[in-house]
Design an enzyme around this catalytic site. Structure first.
Site, PDB file in Angstrom:
ATOM      1  N   SER A  80      12.074  -5.496   8.306  1.00 48.56           N
ATOM      2  CA  SER A  80      11.051  -4.552   7.864  1.00 48.56           C
ATOM      3  C   SER A  80      11.380  -4.137   6.447  1.00 48.56           C
ATOM      4  O   SER A  80      12.540  -3.831   6.146  1.00 48.56           O
ATOM      5  CB  SER A  80      11.029  -3.296   8.748  1.00 48.56           C
ATOM      6  OG  SER A  80      10.188  -3.455   9.852  1.00 48.56           O
ATOM      7  N   GLU A 135       1.344   4.412  -7.155  1.00 46.01           N
ATOM      8  CA  GLU A 135       0.180   4.819  -6.359  1.00 46.01           C
ATOM      9  C   GLU A 135      -0.134   3.890  -5.192  1.00 46.01           C
ATOM     10  O   GLU A 135      -1.227   3.974  -4.623  1.00 46.01           O
ATOM     11  CB  GLU A 135      -1.079   4.900  -7.242  1.00 46.01           C
ATOM     12  CG  GLU A 135      -0.934   5.849  -8.410  1.00 46.01           C
ATOM     13  CD  GLU A 135      -2.033   5.640  -9.428  1.00 46.01           C
ATOM     14  OE1 GLU A 135      -2.244   4.491  -9.818  1.00 46.01           O
ATOM     15  OE2 GLU A 135      -2.650   6.616  -9.816  1.00 46.01           O
ATOM     16  N   SER A 136       0.761   2.997  -4.846  1.00 47.39           N
ATOM     17  CA  SER A 136       0.478   2.063  -3.755  1.00 47.39           C
ATOM     18  C   SER A 136       1.780   1.366  -3.328  1.00 47.39           C
ATOM     19  O   SER A 136       2.865   1.794  -3.710  1.00 47.39           O
ATOM     20  CB  SER A 136      -0.607   1.070  -4.178  1.00 47.39           C
ATOM     21  OG  SER A 136      -0.384   0.619  -5.493  1.00 47.39           O
ATOM     22  N   HIS A 167       6.636  -6.819   7.812  1.00 52.04           N
ATOM     23  CA  HIS A 167       7.355  -6.678   9.075  1.00 52.04           C
ATOM     24  C   HIS A 167       7.305  -8.055   9.747  1.00 52.04           C
ATOM     25  O   HIS A 167       6.219  -8.621   9.889  1.00 52.04           O
ATOM     26  CB  HIS A 167       6.703  -5.614   9.950  1.00 52.04           C
ATOM     27  CG  HIS A 167       6.509  -4.306   9.233  1.00 52.04           C
ATOM     28  ND1 HIS A 167       7.543  -3.474   8.895  1.00 52.04           N
ATOM     29  CD2 HIS A 167       5.392  -3.714   8.736  1.00 52.04           C
ATOM     30  CE1 HIS A 167       7.080  -2.418   8.243  1.00 52.04           C
ATOM     31  NE2 HIS A 167       5.769  -2.540   8.135  1.00 52.04           N
ATOM     32  N   CYS A 169      -3.278  -0.531  -7.065  1.00 54.05           N
ATOM     33  CA  CYS A 169      -4.308   0.220  -7.779  1.00 54.05           C
ATOM     34  C   CYS A 169      -4.377  -0.291  -9.215  1.00 54.05           C
ATOM     35  O   CYS A 169      -3.419  -0.890  -9.715  1.00 54.05           O
ATOM     36  CB  CYS A 169      -3.980   1.714  -7.785  1.00 54.05           C
ATOM     37  SG  CYS A 169      -4.215   2.515  -6.187  1.00 54.05           S
TER      38      CYS A 169
END
Lengths: 169, 169
Positions: free
Chosen positions: A55, A62-63, A68, A83
């Protein structure tokens, strides 16, 4: 600051167990994905868990990118969310799928932070399928051109939703 | 290891600028969200960026929680993705929305890691709207019961997609 972002939600199938069981390899693939997307990496956090699987998350402005993995079945849950107009998230998706050894991918593109007015936000959705090059007759050349509209996309399950409700005024 | 997970993609509107501009508060809210979801936290990474806004991720087993905030417009892009039968992701969504001070939310529930056979995976999608308690006449009592089917959900924009393509045999 622009709120609009593109978030690719990907179920990748047929991935290489040798690759997706190794935390170092998965971390490298996702870091490279952020690089090819042209985004700035703020933090990286990857972990291996028992009995198998990795994981990890790459935090960007911003992102984020996340992954996984389930090596025992070749399945990977991949998210690439960027973004800004300059980011190239589809190049990152393509890089990750290729390096993870995916054979097929079920992809939803969520356009996030869409503004309907009065500072109310929503997202829109398109879902499609991709066969990776060399799989099920897909061309083994050049870039995939990840896109629901691309001619090379094996888009057979496509659905688009848009916000239909009008807010009470 | 079960591959199925529930991923809530949330555009939260009308959030408190005082709360969502503070990295410590947002980190605390998301850590608490993981706790009320009943999942084990592996790593936490939160950052404040200029001029305003917070980005952060909580890595949990086989999945994650993430948040990206725009205090200037009260918008938050929230993701809560959990695996396992025991996790309670909707309680986490509800906690986060309440603590962020959201007035409305546009939510897509993505059921991830669905197996169609032959180790091929896909996701299904449902989208709806929630007005938070006290907003637009929503009841100001008890829990929201985040769900597309809940009577209290102000579900006016609902769309479900399912995989329609059958793989070549």
């Amino acid at each position: 600051m622009d709120t609009v972002g593109r978030h690719y939600i990907v179920e990748a199938s047929g991935c290489s167990p040798e690759v997706i069981s190794k935390v170092e390899m998965v971390e490298q693939i996702m870091s490279q994905a952020a690089e090819v997307a042209g985004v700035q990496i703020w933090a990286i956090s990857f972990h291996r868990f028992n009995p198998t699987g990795v994981s990890g998350v790459v935090v960007i402005s911003e992102s984020h990118l996340s992954v996984h993995t389930w090596p025992e079945t070749g399945y990977v849950a991949l998210d690439i969310f960027t973004c800004g107009q300059d980011a190239r998230p589809t190049v990152a998706v393509e890089h990750a799928l290729r390096e993870l050894g995916a054979k097929t991918a079920h992809i939803t593109e969520v356009t996030r932070g869409l503004h309907e007015g009065d500072q109310v936000y929503f997202h829109s959705i398109v879902t499609w399928e991709e066969d990776m090059p060399g799989v099920n007759g897909a061309k083994n050349t050049a870039a995939l051109g990840i896109s629901p509209a691309a001619g090379r996309a094996k888009a057979a399950s496509k659905a688009a939703t848009a916000r239909r409700r009008k807010r009470k005024s």
